[in-house]
Design an enzyme around this catalytic site. Sequence first.
Site, PDB file in Angstrom:
ATOM      1  N   HIS A 140       0.824  -1.229   0.000  1.00 18.36           N
ATOM      2  CA  HIS A 140       0.000   0.000   0.000  1.00 18.36           C
ATOM      3  C   HIS A 140       0.851   1.270   0.000  1.00 18.36           C
ATOM      4  CE1 HIS A 140      -3.523  -2.410   0.597  1.00 18.36           C
ATOM      5  NE2 HIS A 140      -3.106  -2.884   1.768  1.00 18.36           N
TER       6      HIS A 140
HETATM    7  C1  X5A Z   1      -0.898  -5.063   4.205  1.00 17.79           C
HETATM    8  C2  X5A Z   1      -2.341  -5.056   4.596  1.00 17.79           C
HETATM    9  C3  X5A Z   1      -4.255  -3.793   5.294  1.00 17.79           C
HETATM   10  C4  X5A Z   1      -4.677  -2.468   5.830  1.00 17.79           C
HETATM   11  C5  X5A Z   1      -6.131  -2.507   6.265  1.00 17.79           C
HETATM   12  C6  X5A Z   1      -6.622  -1.213   6.820  1.00 17.79           C
HETATM   13  N1  X5A Z   1      -2.882  -3.866   4.933  1.00 17.79           N
HETATM   14  N2  X5A Z   1      -7.987  -1.289   7.215  1.00 17.79           N
HETATM   15  O1  X5A Z   1      -2.962  -6.097   4.616  1.00 17.79           O
HETATM   16 ZN    ZN Z   2      -3.915  -7.103   3.087  1.00 17.95          ZN
END
Ligand code: X5A
Ligand code: ZN
EC number: 3.5.1.48
Length: 671
Positions: A140
């Site tokens: 992300h």
């Molecule tokens: C890497 C990952 C998830 C973030 C979720 C936020 N991130 N609600 O799985």
């Molecule tokens: Zn994830």
Amino acid sequence: MGTALVYHEDMTATRLLWDDPECEIECPERLTAALDGLRQRGLEERCLCLSACEASEEELGLVHRSDYDSPEYIALVRKTQTLDKEELHTLSKQYDAVYFHPDTFHCARLAAGATLQLVDAVLTGAVHNGLALVRPPGHHSQRAAANGFCVFNNVAIAAQHAKQKYGLQRILIVDWDVHHGQGIQYIFNDDPSVLYFSWHRYEHGNFWPFLPESDADAVGQGRGQGFTVNLPWNQVGMGNADYLAAFLHVLLPLAFEFDPELVLVSAGFDSAIGDPEGQMQATPECFAHLTQLLQVLAGGRICAVLEGGYHLESLAQSVCMMVQTLLGDPTPPLPGLMVPCQSALESIQSVRTAQTPHWTSLQQNVAPVLSTSIHCPGGRSLLLVGESPTCVGAEDSPSPLLDRPYLRPTPPICTAVALTVPGAALALSPGVLHQEGSVSREETEALARLHRSQFQDEDLATLGKILYLLDGILDGQIRSALATTTALATAATLDVLIQRCLARRNQRLLCVALGQLDRPLDLADDGRVLWLNIQGKEAAIWSMFHFSTPLPQTTGGFLSLILGLVLPLAYGFQPDMVLMALGPAHGLQNAQAALLAAMLRSPVGGRILAVVEEEDKLQLARTLARALHGETPPSLGPFSMASPEEIQALMLLKAQLEARWKLLQVAAPPS
Ligand code: X5A
Ligand code: ZN
């Protein structure tokens, strides 16, 4: 050559210091649970373990470089080392779903560094493949922003590194985390050298990160059009059949056409059963299958990097499934009905539609002309009415699936070979053994007589040896085997092998007969044998279990046959073993035969008996033995588009079979 495991205990240091229900799931125990799982199953000691080192700021700068209008992101993260708790909390709130800790900078540099070490180990040839077990995750993270627990984009940095340091021109990123890795998508949005595939929980935009650009119609921009592939899941509860259908009908056709030099996996396991974020139903075994399907790409050069995964037990099991597959172990059986749900099919259809302008392999998706007749002996209509189920609700308890231990003992012999050609020494890989055993002459003769098959004296000796191999596979002594037969004895041999197999326990047998091999006359049609003949003539359907199709002459047509027909059937049928016979005039090139064998290993846990006529050059036997043993098959050569005739034949056959074999579907039936 083996599998690398890159890790450092320091990556357990970062953790949430205040109350935040959204972020608390990203905890240090994720890494220790995964590592404990690997240790308990004896997998860690089979890997080449590398201790992670921090990435340099220059390496981080491959992705996180500053520009004129934003302050330097790396410097900002560096500064968090000296902030107090309150300052860390304030900074964290400037991003979406992020927390900082005084050790974040160190951990995030280790995570990126571990990923780079893994890519170096694979691209220098020190190992075949590997896994970087890291925290924080990366997919992300954006050029100048932390997001969704991610600080530096580990996989994106690794892809840039592979391009710059090794001159790679085609890198495939497979993001099977349940969230959309929008960070990776943005970084490579206009870059045709990186094909980014992501499936993700989407629910028509109502799931985090709530972005319209996570939908299937986001395909990349400029020269990068078609190199972003989004498969949004619009319902929770997607299971093994849905994931498999996504690989067979979306990812793999594009990946073969793209022909990557390296595969990076954004390996998040929040897409597995039990995970609180994903609410999906795919079991840990599914990740063994997804991994093995990827192993035919890029010469097997796979670098997997941990992303999400928040149910500790589910995460640990899924990681183990992936690592044991990277190590070359056979895939465990895939539980559940092999029927994709309606919503999954709608998603698959929408991404195929969005990508069709950009990929030749999808342009073969023309609607079949049903009036054109296909040879159906007996004239029965084989079309049945059937509906795809809706998804299983997420409320259904995952625990029975998670409790199931995986037990299928490893056979003492991996791949056995019996050759008719005297003195033909095959240069075999370690683990591939010549097998001299034979079923007794009396028993062999009796079997041959039983089936009124005509065998010469020397053919009987060969038959005895092949029966010995078959028994070895059925008894769990041999995993896979290859045998040569004397000229023209293949059909009769096949006949006897099928009967022998059916006489033993409750076996289901997938028989892939290539070339001029007639369907045995007394072949049962009770659902225990699936007979698929691939030859030079027209398609024919005798029943939902017995049919034949021509061999395509193009690579595109051949891949469509394997991905679009053979594998969906093999997974849907769930056979105990595969009998693969290369008979007269089979027409397969060595690389094609090897790819077919390599991909058929997945649905049967490697239990394949291949029979080849000795007239074929020995090179074929050698290539096939290697593929059966788990080596990556050689490339098919340049991609050539399937001809209209090939498409038509395949589409017609699939249309007839779809009613019984639901994994063949590439689109949702009207609801
Ligand atoms: C890497 C990952 C998830 C973030 C979720 C936020 N991130 N609600 O799985
Ligand atoms: Zn994830």
